[in-house]
Design a protein around this motif. Structure first.
Motif, PDB file in Angstrom:
ATOM      1  N   ASP A 146      -2.360 -11.725  -0.329  1.00  0.00           N
ATOM      2  CA  ASP A 146      -1.340 -12.486  -0.406  1.00  0.00           C
ATOM      3  C   ASP A 146      -0.164 -12.611   0.661  1.00  0.00           C
ATOM      4  N   ILE A 147       0.604 -11.845   1.276  1.00  0.00           N
ATOM      5  CA  ILE A 147       1.484 -11.758   1.945  1.00  0.00           C
ATOM      6  C   ILE A 147       1.299 -12.253   3.127  1.00  0.00           C
ATOM      7  N   GLY A 148       0.179 -11.753   3.243  1.00  0.00           N
ATOM      8  CA  GLY A 148      -0.185 -12.156   5.122  1.00  0.00           C
ATOM      9  C   GLY A 148      -0.414 -10.729   5.706  1.00  0.00           C
ATOM     10  N   LEU A 149      -0.564 -10.210   5.629  1.00  0.00           N
ATOM     11  CA  LEU A 149      -0.557  -8.879   6.286  1.00  0.00           C
ATOM     12  C   LEU A 149      -2.211  -8.209   6.735  1.00  0.00           C
ATOM     13  N   PRO A 150      -2.255  -7.917   8.116  1.00  0.00           N
ATOM     14  CA  PRO A 150      -3.696  -7.718   8.245  1.00  0.00           C
ATOM     15  C   PRO A 150      -4.992  -6.730   7.653  1.00  0.00           C
ATOM     16  N   GLU A 151      -5.283  -6.233   7.570  1.00  0.00           N
ATOM     17  CA  GLU A 151      -6.333  -5.653   6.918  1.00  0.00           C
ATOM     18  C   GLU A 151      -6.327  -4.041   7.739  1.00  0.00           C
ATOM     19  N   ARG A 152      -5.562  -3.601   9.334  1.00  0.00           N
ATOM     20  CA  ARG A 152      -5.319  -2.904   9.239  1.00  0.00           C
ATOM     21  C   ARG A 152      -4.281  -2.056   8.387  1.00  0.00           C
ATOM     22  N   ILE A 153      -3.139  -2.534   7.886  1.00  0.00           N
ATOM     23  CA  ILE A 153      -2.165  -2.414   7.642  1.00  0.00           C
ATOM     24  C   ILE A 153      -2.176  -0.862   6.423  1.00  0.00           C
ATOM     25  N   LYS A 154      -3.673  -1.387   6.174  1.00  0.00           N
ATOM     26  CA  LYS A 154      -4.069  -0.011   5.035  1.00  0.00           C
ATOM     27  C   LYS A 154      -4.641   1.615   5.720  1.00  0.00           C
ATOM     28  N   GLU A 155      -4.419   1.603   7.256  1.00  0.00           N
ATOM     29  CA  GLU A 155      -4.982   2.488   7.715  1.00  0.00           C
ATOM     30  C   GLU A 155      -3.934   3.008   7.736  1.00  0.00           C
ATOM     31  N   LEU A 156      -2.531   2.659   8.352  1.00  0.00           N
ATOM     32  CA  LEU A 156      -1.559   2.614   8.426  1.00  0.00           C
ATOM     33  C   LEU A 156      -0.902   3.273   7.030  1.00  0.00           C
ATOM     34  N   ILE A 157      -1.235   2.875   5.824  1.00  0.00           N
ATOM     35  CA  ILE A 157      -0.494   2.871   4.477  1.00  0.00           C
ATOM     36  C   ILE A 157      -1.355   4.088   3.915  1.00  0.00           C
ATOM     37  N   SER A 158      -2.352   4.363   4.417  1.00  0.00           N
ATOM     38  CA  SER A 158      -2.833   5.515   4.573  1.00  0.00           C
ATOM     39  C   SER A 158      -3.082   7.043   3.970  1.00  0.00           C
ATOM     40  N   ARG A 159      -1.557   7.053   5.441  1.00  0.00           N
ATOM     41  CA  ARG A 159      -1.024   8.182   6.659  1.00  0.00           C
ATOM     42  C   ARG A 159      -0.737   8.830   5.283  1.00  0.00           C
ATOM     43  N   PRO A 160      -0.953  10.421   5.169  1.00  0.00           N
ATOM     44  CA  PRO A 160      -0.298  11.714   4.938  1.00  0.00           C
ATOM     45  C   PRO A 160       1.046  11.755   5.311  1.00  0.00           C
ATOM     46  N   ARG A 161       1.552  11.241   6.164  1.00  0.00           N
ATOM     47  CA  ARG A 161       3.287  11.796   6.577  1.00  0.00           C
ATOM     48  C   ARG A 161       3.246  10.573   7.455  1.00  0.00           C
ATOM     49  N   GLY A 162       5.071  10.450   7.558  1.00  0.00           N
ATOM     50  CA  GLY A 162       5.594   9.710   8.880  1.00  0.00           C
ATOM     51  C   GLY A 162       6.394   9.179   7.731  1.00  0.00           C
ATOM     52  N   LEU A 163       6.852   7.675   8.670  1.00  0.00           N
ATOM     53  CA  LEU A 163       8.124   6.622   8.302  1.00  0.00           C
ATOM     54  C   LEU A 163       7.345   6.054   8.796  1.00  0.00           C
ATOM     55  N   ILE A 164       7.339   4.563   7.704  1.00  0.00           N
ATOM     56  CA  ILE A 164       6.936   3.518   7.854  1.00  0.00           C
ATOM     57  C   ILE A 164       8.198   2.265   7.305  1.00  0.00           C
ATOM     58  N   ILE A 216       8.215   8.555  13.096  1.00  0.00           N
ATOM     59  CA  ILE A 216       8.022   7.086  12.904  1.00  0.00           C
ATOM     60  C   ILE A 216       6.130   6.555  13.000  1.00  0.00           C
ATOM     61  N   VAL A 217       5.951   5.370  11.978  1.00  0.00           N
ATOM     62  CA  VAL A 217       4.688   5.529  12.036  1.00  0.00           C
ATOM     63  C   VAL A 217       4.265   3.616  12.738  1.00  0.00           C
ATOM     64  N   ALA A 218       5.115   2.592  12.126  1.00  0.00           N
ATOM     65  CA  ALA A 218       4.747   2.096  12.220  1.00  0.00           C
ATOM     66  C   ALA A 218       6.307   1.131  12.047  1.00  0.00           C
ATOM     67  N   VAL A 219       6.649   0.111  12.425  1.00  0.00           N
ATOM     68  CA  VAL A 219       7.445  -1.139  12.047  1.00  0.00           C
ATOM     69  C   VAL A 219       7.354  -1.970  11.688  1.00  0.00           C
ATOM     70  N   ILE A 220       7.789  -2.597  10.873  1.00  0.00           N
ATOM     71  CA  ILE A 220       7.174  -3.715  10.316  1.00  0.00           C
ATOM     72  C   ILE A 220       8.223  -4.869  10.033  1.00  0.00           C
ATOM     73  N   SER A 221       8.221  -6.068  10.902  1.00  0.00           N
ATOM     74  CA  SER A 221       9.759  -6.872  11.178  1.00  0.00           C
ATOM     75  C   SER A 221       9.436  -8.035  10.378  1.00  0.00           C
ATOM     76  N   GLN A 222       9.769  -8.498   9.365  1.00  0.00           N
ATOM     77  CA  GLN A 222       9.228  -9.750   8.874  1.00  0.00           C
ATOM     78  C   GLN A 222      10.902 -11.108   9.032  1.00  0.00           C
ATOM     79  N   VAL A 223       9.686 -12.240   8.930  1.00  0.00           N
ATOM     80  CA  VAL A 223      11.244 -13.709   8.707  1.00  0.00           C
ATOM     81  C   VAL A 223      10.226 -14.187   7.660  1.00  0.00           C
ATOM     82  N   LEU A 224      11.026 -15.088   7.017  1.00  0.00           N
ATOM     83  CA  LEU A 224      10.417 -16.079   5.767  1.00  0.00           C
ATOM     84  C   LEU A 224      10.532 -17.471   6.349  1.00  0.00           C
ATOM     85  N   CYS A 225       9.326 -17.873   6.778  1.00  0.00           N
ATOM     86  CA  CYS A 225       9.112 -19.471   7.046  1.00  0.00           C
ATOM     87  C   CYS A 225       9.017 -20.443   5.780  1.00  0.00           C
ATOM     88  N   LYS A 226       9.647 -21.851   6.434  1.00  0.00           N
ATOM     89  CA  LYS A 226       9.041 -22.588   5.616  1.00  0.00           C
ATOM     90  C   LYS A 226       7.825 -23.314   5.339  1.00  0.00           C
TER      91      LYS A 226
END
Length: 359
Positions: free
Chosen positions: A110-128, A262-272
């Motif tokens: 729904d948010i528009g994040l790619p499928e591969r994000i699931k692999e990152l947030i399944s990590r056992p440790r680290g900083l997102i 650091i595992v990942a940095v996800i930077s976002q902006v909201l667009c009209k």
């Protein structure tokens, strides 16, 4: 005519407004799809804003408002919605801004994040790290990630927030939600406490001071998955902001710690969106051996080029994502240009892709 708080809250829900502004000498004003829409009615008097403030602000928060000039809290209106509220004093009068928190948790798709994000947030440790300006949807993105973990993995999730925004039920995981100011004194104190509470995942609502950053990085290093937010745009600026919070003699040490945690940095902006509503655009940096080395060697200015060539690792630059939103007909060329990091290149790419700019 006087305004009733319940009527204004229902209007927010009906109109899908993200925010409600209550200020003296202005009618109550809704933010809808990024634009400001005043309610049809008289301007608010100092007495009006005080009455509206008292209608939803507890005695404790009113006391905090008197002594510090502001207070933040979350509250629910019936079963319709939850709100994050900031009450303040301005020119001696009371004012408020209410942010509507979506009732339902969004999926990652729904948010528009790619499928591969699931692999990152399944990590056992680290900083997102989820970063972006105020109002860019960081809390919503984090809530969706926490909800995905809660639905798919068993463990103990601890969230530390100021205030608590989204409520999470226990699903596959146990979820402990702590509010700074009510349940615990500070973010750093809550993180240190969390390490004694058998956590698998820790969400830090905001890394706002050196002590909190140290505690969050330390938790990630000691074998926990830590999510946190910063008000920065772009991976390189995010790393620099964290390093800059430390005194000179500690900068090399924190660079080494960040490079390994650091595992990942996800930077976002909201667009009209074209036709109404808003859509998030993302920059995603995934830490590779090369990026870890750039962080250690204080060469963060080169991270952007690694992101541009890192598609196989699931990376995307903000400008490439904006371009994809434009090509899918979701945002106007003007919107893509206004949110881009390199305006000259973006304008050139847009024109090459058939964009016609309004004069």
């Amino acid at each position: 005519m006087s305004y009733e708080m319940n009527d204004l809250l229902e209007l927010m829900v009906d109109q899908g407004a993200s925010d409600l502004h209550i200020q003296v000498n202005q009618p109550p004003t809704l933010r809808i799809d990024g634009g400001m829409t005043p309610v049809d009615g008289p301007k608010l008097s100092p007495q009006d804003t005080e009455d509206l403030m008292k209608a939803i602000t507890s005695a404790t928060n009113q006391e905090r408002l008197k002594t510090t000039g502001g207070a933040d809290f979350g509250f629910a209106y019936l079963d319709l919605a939850r709100f994050r509220v900031s009450v303040l004093r301005a020119k001696g009068n009371y004012g408020m801004v209410l942010r509507q928190i979506p009732k339902d948790l969004f999926t990652l798709a729904d948010i528009g994040l790619p499928e591969r994000i699931k692999e990152l947030i399944s990590r056992p440790r680290g900083l997102i790290l989820v970063t972006g300006p105020t109002g860019s949807g960081k809390s919503t993105t984090l809530a969706s990630m926490i909800n995905w973990i809660n639905e798919h993995m068993d463990g103990h999730i601890i969230t530390i927030e100021d205030p608590i925004e989204y409520f999470h039920d226990h699903k596959k995981s146990i979820v402990t939600q702590r509010e700074v100011g009510n349940d615990v004194g500070s973010f750093s104190e809550a993180i240190r406490g969390a390490l004694r509470q058998d956590p698998d995942v820790i969400l830090v609502g905001e890394m706002r001071d050196l002590e909190t950053i140290e505690a969050a990085v330390g938790a990630a290093e000691t074998g926990h998955l830590v999510f946190a937010t910063l008000h920065t745009t772009g991976a390189a600026r995010t790393v620099d902001r964290i390093v800059d919070a430390f005194p000179a003699h500690m900068k090399d040490q924190i660079r080494t710690q960040l490079a390994s945690s650091i595992v990942a940095v996800i930077s976002q902006v909201l667009c009209k969106k074209i036709g109404g509503g808003r859509v998030a655009s993302f920059e995603i940096m995934v830490t590779t051996t090369s990026i870890a080395q750039l962080i250690r060697e204080n060469k963060t200015y080169r991270i952007a080029s690694d992101i541009q060539t890192g598609a196989t690792h699931g990376m995307i630059s903000l400008d490439a994502h904006l371009m994809s939103l434009f090509n899918r007909g979701l945002i106007s060329p003007e919107e893509a240009l206004s949110k881009s990091q390199n305006a000259a290149d973006m304008r050139k790419n847009l024109i090459e892709n058939g964009a016609k700019f309004a004069r």
